[in-house]
Write an enzyme that holds these catalytic residues in place. Structure first.
Site, PDB file in Angstrom:
ATOM      1  N   ASP A 182      -6.904   4.401  -4.626  1.00 22.15           N
ATOM      2  CA  ASP A 182      -7.508   4.378  -3.385  1.00 22.15           C
ATOM      3  C   ASP A 182      -8.213   5.737  -3.148  1.00 22.15           C
ATOM      4  OD1 ASP A 182      -7.928   2.543  -0.849  1.00 22.15           O
ATOM      5  OD2 ASP A 182      -7.349   4.453   0.227  1.00 22.15           O
ATOM      6  N   LYS A 217       0.629  -1.235  -0.154  1.00 18.23           N
ATOM      7  CA  LYS A 217       0.020   0.095  -0.165  1.00 18.23           C
ATOM      8  C   LYS A 217       0.860   1.329  -0.010  1.00 18.23           C
ATOM      9  CE  LYS A 217      -4.436   1.141   0.104  1.00 18.23           C
ATOM     10  NZ  LYS A 217      -5.745   0.548  -0.374  1.00 18.23           N
TER      11      LYS A 217
HETATM   12  P1  NDP Z   1     -12.814   8.184  -3.218  1.00 17.26           P
HETATM   13  O1  NDP Z   1     -11.732   8.915  -2.818  1.00 17.26           O
HETATM   14  O2  NDP Z   1     -13.408   7.974  -4.297  1.00 17.26           O
HETATM   15  O3  NDP Z   1     -13.983   8.586  -2.168  1.00 17.26           O
HETATM   16  C1  NDP Z   1     -13.891   8.459  -0.754  1.00 17.26           C
HETATM   17  C2  NDP Z   1     -15.125   8.979  -0.213  1.00 17.26           C
HETATM   18  O4  NDP Z   1     -15.306   8.841   1.294  1.00 17.26           O
HETATM   19  C3  NDP Z   1     -15.753  10.412  -0.507  1.00 17.26           C
HETATM   20  O5  NDP Z   1     -16.918  10.487  -0.582  1.00 17.26           O
HETATM   21  C4  NDP Z   1     -15.011  11.254   0.746  1.00 17.26           C
HETATM   22  O6  NDP Z   1     -15.427  12.387   1.018  1.00 17.26           O
HETATM   23  C5  NDP Z   1     -15.226  10.044   1.774  1.00 17.26           C
HETATM   24  N1  NDP Z   1     -14.328  10.359   2.906  1.00 17.26           N
HETATM   25  C6  NDP Z   1     -12.810  10.120   2.745  1.00 17.26           C
HETATM   26  N2  NDP Z   1     -12.497  10.453   3.720  1.00 17.26           N
HETATM   27  C7  NDP Z   1     -13.420  10.726   4.759  1.00 17.26           C
HETATM   28  C8  NDP Z   1     -13.075  11.060   6.122  1.00 17.26           C
HETATM   29  N3  NDP Z   1     -12.281  11.060   6.766  1.00 17.26           N
HETATM   30  N4  NDP Z   1     -14.487  11.226   6.729  1.00 17.26           N
HETATM   31  C9  NDP Z   1     -15.610  11.310   6.030  1.00 17.26           C
HETATM   32  N5  NDP Z   1     -15.718  10.728   4.857  1.00 17.26           N
HETATM   33  C10 NDP Z   1     -14.626  10.578   4.122  1.00 17.26           C
HETATM   34  O7  NDP Z   1     -12.269   6.735  -2.498  1.00 17.26           O
HETATM   35  P2  NDP Z   1     -12.882   5.228  -2.790  1.00 17.26           P
HETATM   36  O8  NDP Z   1     -14.202   5.217  -2.950  1.00 17.26           O
HETATM   37  O9  NDP Z   1     -11.682   4.726  -3.660  1.00 17.26           O
HETATM   38  O10 NDP Z   1     -12.377   4.547  -1.282  1.00 17.26           O
HETATM   39  C11 NDP Z   1     -13.432   4.672  -0.319  1.00 17.26           C
HETATM   40  C12 NDP Z   1     -12.957   3.461   0.587  1.00 17.26           C
HETATM   41  O11 NDP Z   1     -12.950   2.288   0.061  1.00 17.26           O
HETATM   42  C13 NDP Z   1     -11.441   3.500   1.490  1.00 17.26           C
HETATM   43  O12 NDP Z   1     -11.555   3.150   2.736  1.00 17.26           O
HETATM   44  C14 NDP Z   1     -10.690   2.770   0.580  1.00 17.26           C
HETATM   45  O13 NDP Z   1      -9.510   2.450   1.082  1.00 17.26           O
HETATM   46  C15 NDP Z   1     -11.522   1.602   0.454  1.00 17.26           C
HETATM   47  N6  NDP Z   1     -11.245   0.604  -0.982  1.00 17.26           N
HETATM   48  C16 NDP Z   1     -11.375   1.137  -2.263  1.00 17.26           C
HETATM   49  C17 NDP Z   1     -10.781   0.353  -3.161  1.00 17.26           C
HETATM   50  C18 NDP Z   1     -11.078   1.056  -4.546  1.00 17.26           C
HETATM   51  O14 NDP Z   1     -10.946   0.107  -5.484  1.00 17.26           O
HETATM   52  N7  NDP Z   1     -11.014   2.372  -4.716  1.00 17.26           N
HETATM   53  C19 NDP Z   1     -10.846  -0.920  -2.996  1.00 17.26           C
HETATM   54  C20 NDP Z   1     -10.860  -1.496  -1.785  1.00 17.26           C
HETATM   55  C21 NDP Z   1     -11.171  -0.302  -0.625  1.00 17.26           C
HETATM   56  P3  NDP Z   1     -14.737  13.677   0.618  1.00 17.26           P
HETATM   57  O15 NDP Z   1     -14.784  13.771  -0.919  1.00 17.26           O
HETATM   58  O16 NDP Z   1     -15.271  14.868   1.198  1.00 17.26           O
HETATM   59  O17 NDP Z   1     -13.320  13.609   1.072  1.00 17.26           O
END
Ligand code: NDP
Length: 448
Positions: free
Chosen positions: A169, A129
């Site tokens: 991510d 990671k």
């Molecule tokens: P994105 O950046 O596309 O989206 C993240 C989302 O979560 C946004 O809506 C963001 O809001 C919100 N968010 C992020 N940090 C916070 C916080 N501290 N408090 C509240 N809301 C928050 O990321 P992903 O969708 O790719 O990832 C989301 C989760 O899924 C993560 O935990 C990631 O590790 C996990 N994941 C992702 C994978 C992938 O293929 N993308 C695979 C496996 C797991 P804002 O825009 O306001 O920051």
């Protein structure tokens, strides 16, 4: 030889002493260690060869400086990491996170979980990671590009198609992967297999964008079916509105459920008629706006500042898909009172250790992240396969493989939990199933 319980406690104490400030990493290790006593007790060689102490120590970690110039001509400096955690069963594989909160503890917790998640997919990929405390929010495309170029100028020294294959991510989507790939190519020549989640014209896989969200819902659907339930007619809440959340919402609606709320880090939208996922996609993927804008287009919906888990409506299924530790023990208690009987994690470690206890006490069906969100990395591995054979599979072909992989992961979690005396406990099932393969590989490779 000491017994399994004492051995696990001894190793955990050492991890704590080594890195007392790495709270997220310690949390991930504790969650894992809390479940694996039966497997350690059954296989004394794991103690003899001190597998646990080896598996919690990354093979290596890089930390580096990322200097770049903003649109005003100011020189900015960010800090970046890549943790190459375990190559026992394949090249390091795991995403890159760009978010101001990124530090070594967060990258290590994510890398540690990635080892077992990747193992569960059944594909030959190790765990890694990386990321940076760079915040892409509010930056221009050119600023993001210059940051990505500087980041990759350093990272390219340590990665390669058979060595370490990063992906996206939080904060790293198609735009960022495109810039990162462009810089890698400029320095090393075209090497499609060095990153996954690539845009389609440069060797990306169809259905990779959808994979984590769709995979989460496929996993949950299997879990529900075994309990005699389904998404049809159920109200669902998804946190986040990023890559994982968007495609989870889309798939829930295809399976007959209604997602009534989703969020970003400022607040959440509540739309009892069902979230219009096309609006969320455009706002977030194209226009890069805040989720609050949704209500200007859909005035019957409401926007509320704060965490989506504070909403008062009754619903049945929770799919946390934003970030780590969004659900505490108290929040989990509240969700149970609201009628939630199933939780499956799109985000990594969104439930803290107290929340997991609440799910277990209340017999909530619980799909832990390392199993439920493995669809993204699974399709990333399929992208690597397509790049190697220089062929592209259709969307339907990739989606169907994804569905099979998620079903297989669910079955592994269910059956291994039962085999080790923890029927219905998919945390134990996921941890032991993922660990068995990695530890067997480590034992056969000798002390490395
Ligand atoms: P994105 O950046 O596309 O989206 C993240 C989302 O979560 C946004 O809506 C963001 O809001 C919100 N968010 C992020 N940090 C916070 C916080 N501290 N408090 C509240 N809301 C928050 O990321 P992903 O969708 O790719 O990832 C989301 C989760 O899924 C993560 O935990 C990631 O590790 C996990 N994941 C992702 C994978 C992938 O293929 N993308 C695979 C496996 C797991 P804002 O825009 O306001 O920051």
């Amino acid at each position: 030889m000491e017994n399994a319980t004492d051995y696990i406690a001894k190793v955990y104490k050492k991890v704590e002493q080594r890195d007392p400030n790495q709270v997220e990493f310690l949390q991930a290790v504790k969650e894992f260690f809390d479940t694996i006593e039966p497997v350690i007790a059954r296989h004394p060689k794991l103690i003899e060869e001190n597998i646990l102490e080896r598996i919690v120590e990354p093979e290596r970690i890089f930390q580096f400086r990322v200097p770049w110039t903003d649109d005003q001509g100011n020189v900015q400096v960010n800090r970046a990491f890549r943790v190459q955690f375990s190559s026992a069963i394949g090249p390091y594989k795991g995403g890159l996170r760009f978010h101001p909160s990124v530090n070594q503890s967060i990258v290590k917790f994510l890398g540690f979980e990635q080892i077992f998640k990747n193992s569960l997919t059944g594909l030959p990929i190790g765990g890694g990671k990386g990321g940076s405390d760079f915040n892409p929010k509010g930056k221009s495309d050119f600023e993001v590009m210059r940051f990505c170029q500087s980041f990759m100028t350093e990272l390219q020294k340590y990665i390669g198609p058979d060595v370490d294959v990063p992906a996206g991510d939080i904060g790293v989507g198609g735009r960022e992967i495109g810039y990162l790939f462009g810089q890698y190519k400029k320095l090393n020549g075209f090497g499609a297999g060095v990153l996954t989640g690539k845009p389609i014209p440069m060797g990306g896989s169809l259905a990779r964008t959808e994979a984590t969200g769709y995979g989460l819902v496929y996993f949950t659907d299997e879990m529900l079916k075994d309990a005699g339930k389904s998404f049809a007619g159920e109200k669902v809440v998804v946190s986040g509105s990023g890559n994982v959340a968007i495609y989870a919402i889309e798939k829930v609606h295809q399976l007959g459920g209604t997602v009534i709320a989703c969020s970003d880090s400022n607040g959440y939208i509540l739309d009892l008629d069902g979230i219009k996922v096309d609006t969320v996609k455009r706002l977030k993927e194209v226009e890069r706006k805040r989720i609050s804008e949704y209500v200007t287009e859909h005035p019957t919906a409401t926007y509320v500042e704060g965490s989506v888990w504070e909403l008062e409506e009754e619903f049945q299924i929770a799919l946390p898909s934003a970030t780590q530790n969004e659900i505490s023990g108290a929040t989990a208690e509240k969700l149970v009172k609201q009628g939630v009987y199933a939780v499956a994690e799109g985000a990594n470690m969104p439930s803290d250790l107290d929340a997991i206890k609440v799910y277990q006490t209340n017999k909530v069906l619980y799909g832990p992240a390392k199993a439920a969100n493995a669809g993204g990395v699974a399709v990333s591995a399929l992208e690597m396969s397509q790049n190697s054979i220089r062929l592209s599979w259709t969307f339907e072909e990739v989606d169907s493989r994804l569905k099979d992989i998620m079903t297989d992961i669910y079955v592994q979690c269910r059956d291994v939990a039962k085999e080790y005396g923890a029927e219905g406990d998919f945390v134990t099932g996921a941890n032991i199933a993922g660990f068995l393969k990695v530890s067997e590989a480590m034992l056969s490779q000798g002390v490395l």
